[in-house]
Design a protein around this motif. Structure first.
Motif, short mmCIF file in Angstrom:
data_model
loop_
_atom_site.label_atom_id
_atom_site.label_comp_id
_atom_site.label_asym_id
_atom_site.label_seq_id
_atom_site.Cartn_x
_atom_site.Cartn_y
_atom_site.Cartn_z
N THR A 1 -6.94 2.40 -3.08
CA THR A 1 -7.83 1.89 -4.13
C THR A 1 -7.25 2.17 -5.51
O THR A 1 -6.62 3.21 -5.73
CB THR A 1 -9.21 2.58 -4.02
OG1 THR A 1 -9.74 2.34 -2.70
CG2 THR A 1 -10.19 2.04 -5.05
N THR A 2 -7.47 1.27 -6.43
CA THR A 2 -7.01 1.46 -7.81
C THR A 2 -7.55 2.76 -8.39
O THR A 2 -8.74 3.06 -8.25
CB THR A 2 -7.49 0.28 -8.68
OG1 THR A 2 -6.98 -0.94 -8.14
CG2 THR A 2 -6.98 0.45 -10.11
N ARG B 1 -7.33 5.31 1.25
CA ARG B 1 -8.28 4.37 0.66
C ARG B 1 -7.58 3.18 0.00
O ARG B 1 -8.17 2.11 -0.13
CB ARG B 1 -9.16 5.11 -0.36
CG ARG B 1 -10.14 6.05 0.32
CD ARG B 1 -10.58 7.19 -0.57
NE ARG B 1 -11.23 6.75 -1.82
CZ ARG B 1 -11.63 7.58 -2.78
NH1 ARG B 1 -11.45 8.90 -2.62
NH2 ARG B 1 -12.19 7.13 -3.86
N HIS C 1 0.87 -1.17 0.00
CA HIS C 1 0.00 0.00 0.00
C HIS C 1 0.90 1.22 0.00
O HIS C 1 1.70 1.42 0.92
CB HIS C 1 -0.89 0.02 1.25
CG HIS C 1 -1.90 -1.07 1.29
ND1 HIS C 1 -2.76 -1.33 0.25
CD2 HIS C 1 -2.21 -1.96 2.27
CE1 HIS C 1 -3.55 -2.33 0.57
NE2 HIS C 1 -3.24 -2.74 1.78
#
Length: 341
Positions: free
Chosen positions: A71-72, A69, A36
């Motif tokens: 997130t992609t 988040r 991450h």
């Protein structure tokens, strides 16, 4: 949340290529699978870049790592708020220098607090940070001060080989003066321990020679006979699997071929030229001696192409990947340097 490591990635100088290579790296599918990533810097810088380059990415300013988040298509960034307006690309700027220093400070605090597992740094301009009123020689020295580390060094990681440096930022003449038996013995123990800390149970370390052809038995200099060989012999007597001095024109090739786990270079360019010629984008700099894990690209701000979209992020991807791979060893980092110096 998954058990992937969390890596803080600083933007470096906001008007250099750092923001671009950070943005591209954190958007890479490969990066998302490894760890991450959270950027550290100023959201306004990434937002401008996304617009300028026409990228389909969302910049998500956050106040804490917990707000990320991961997130992609979303780039989480710990927003510093130092940069408040668009700055000219590719120019030395004191605000940019202050922002680069601020990002290092925040990332170091996060790592020391255990909120992130590693720090990856983008390049900054020493001229810009001095214009901002800071006197550091570079990011490594900053991190040393921020973490209370008194001695630290650089380890290059390229194609599985780890390269260490007995001397670093010195003139060649001064570096040669520093090649004493005591210093080489210490550098050998330092490199050997670092190899163990980073997962090599029984390291094989080679020490490069200083002079052409390893000195040719004293014809081209006697440092191999009077300094380096005795230091290697002392290390072997202490049970370390060390060999050398080996001619510098072949020892790095031998290491890349797998004969050694690490090579101790005697001065800055001896190791830099070998690794960067072999794989410039794949050479990752790891700072050893800090209580936190830090990897870095090993190139500059490249002001001449900043903001153009032409910056290659291969080196940043390699640094990010190295941080992800080395993260499990981070808790051992304070033990890298042997006592007595």
């Amino acid at each position: 949340m998954s058990d992937l490591p969390i890596i803080a990635v600083t933007l470096g100088d906001p008007v250099g290529v750092g923001p671009e290579i950070t943005l591209k790296t954190l958007a890479e599918p490969e990066s998302l699978q490894m760890a991450h990533g959270v950027a550290v810097g100023d959201a306004i810088v990434l937002e401008r870049l996304v617009r300028h380059l026409g990228l389909h990415l969302e910049v998500n300013p956050i106040a804490t790592v917990a707000d990320a988040r991961f997130t992609t298509g979303v780039i989480d960034i710990l927003n510093l708020g130092v940069v408040r307006e668009d700055l000219p690309w590719g120019e030395v700027n004191p605000t940019a220098g202050a922002a680069a220093v601020g990002a290092i400070e925040v990332a170091a605090r996060l790592a020391l607090a255990g909120e992130v597992d590693a720090v990856v740094t983008a390049p900054l301009s020493t001229e810009a940070i001095r214009a901002a009123g800071f006197q550091h020689l570079g990011q490594t020295e900053m991190l040393g001060e921020l973490t209370g580390s008194t001695r630290y060094n650089t380890m290059f990681w390229v194609s599985g080989l780890k390269i260490f440096f007995a001397t670093r930022h010195l003139s060649l003449r001064e570096a040669i003066d520093r090649i004493t038996r005591e210093n080489i013995e210490y550098a050998i123990r330092e490199a050997y321990t670092a190899l163990q800390v980073f997962g090599t149970e029984k390291p094989r370390l080679a020490v490069a020679a200083l002079n052409p052809h390893g000195g040719e038995g004293g014809k081209f200099g006697d440092e191999e006979i009077t300094v380096i060989a005795p230091a290697v012999a002392a290390a072997r007597a202490a049970g370390l699997d060390v060999i050398g001095p080996l001619p510098a024109d072949s020892v790095f090739h031998q290491g890349i071929q797998g004969l050694f786990d690490g090579v101790l270079a005697l001065y800055h360019d001896q190791g830099h030229i070998a690794s960067k010629t072999y794989d410039f984008e794949g050479t990752v700099s790891v700072t050893v001696g800090l209580p936190i894990l830090r990897t870095s690209v090993d190139h500059g701000t490249e002001f001449d192409i900043a903001g153009t979209g032409r910056a290659s992020h291969g080196t940043m991807v390699a640094a990010f990947k190295a941080a992800a791979n080395l993260a499990p060893y981070a808790r051992k980092l304070p033990s890298i340097y042997p006592p007595g110096r």
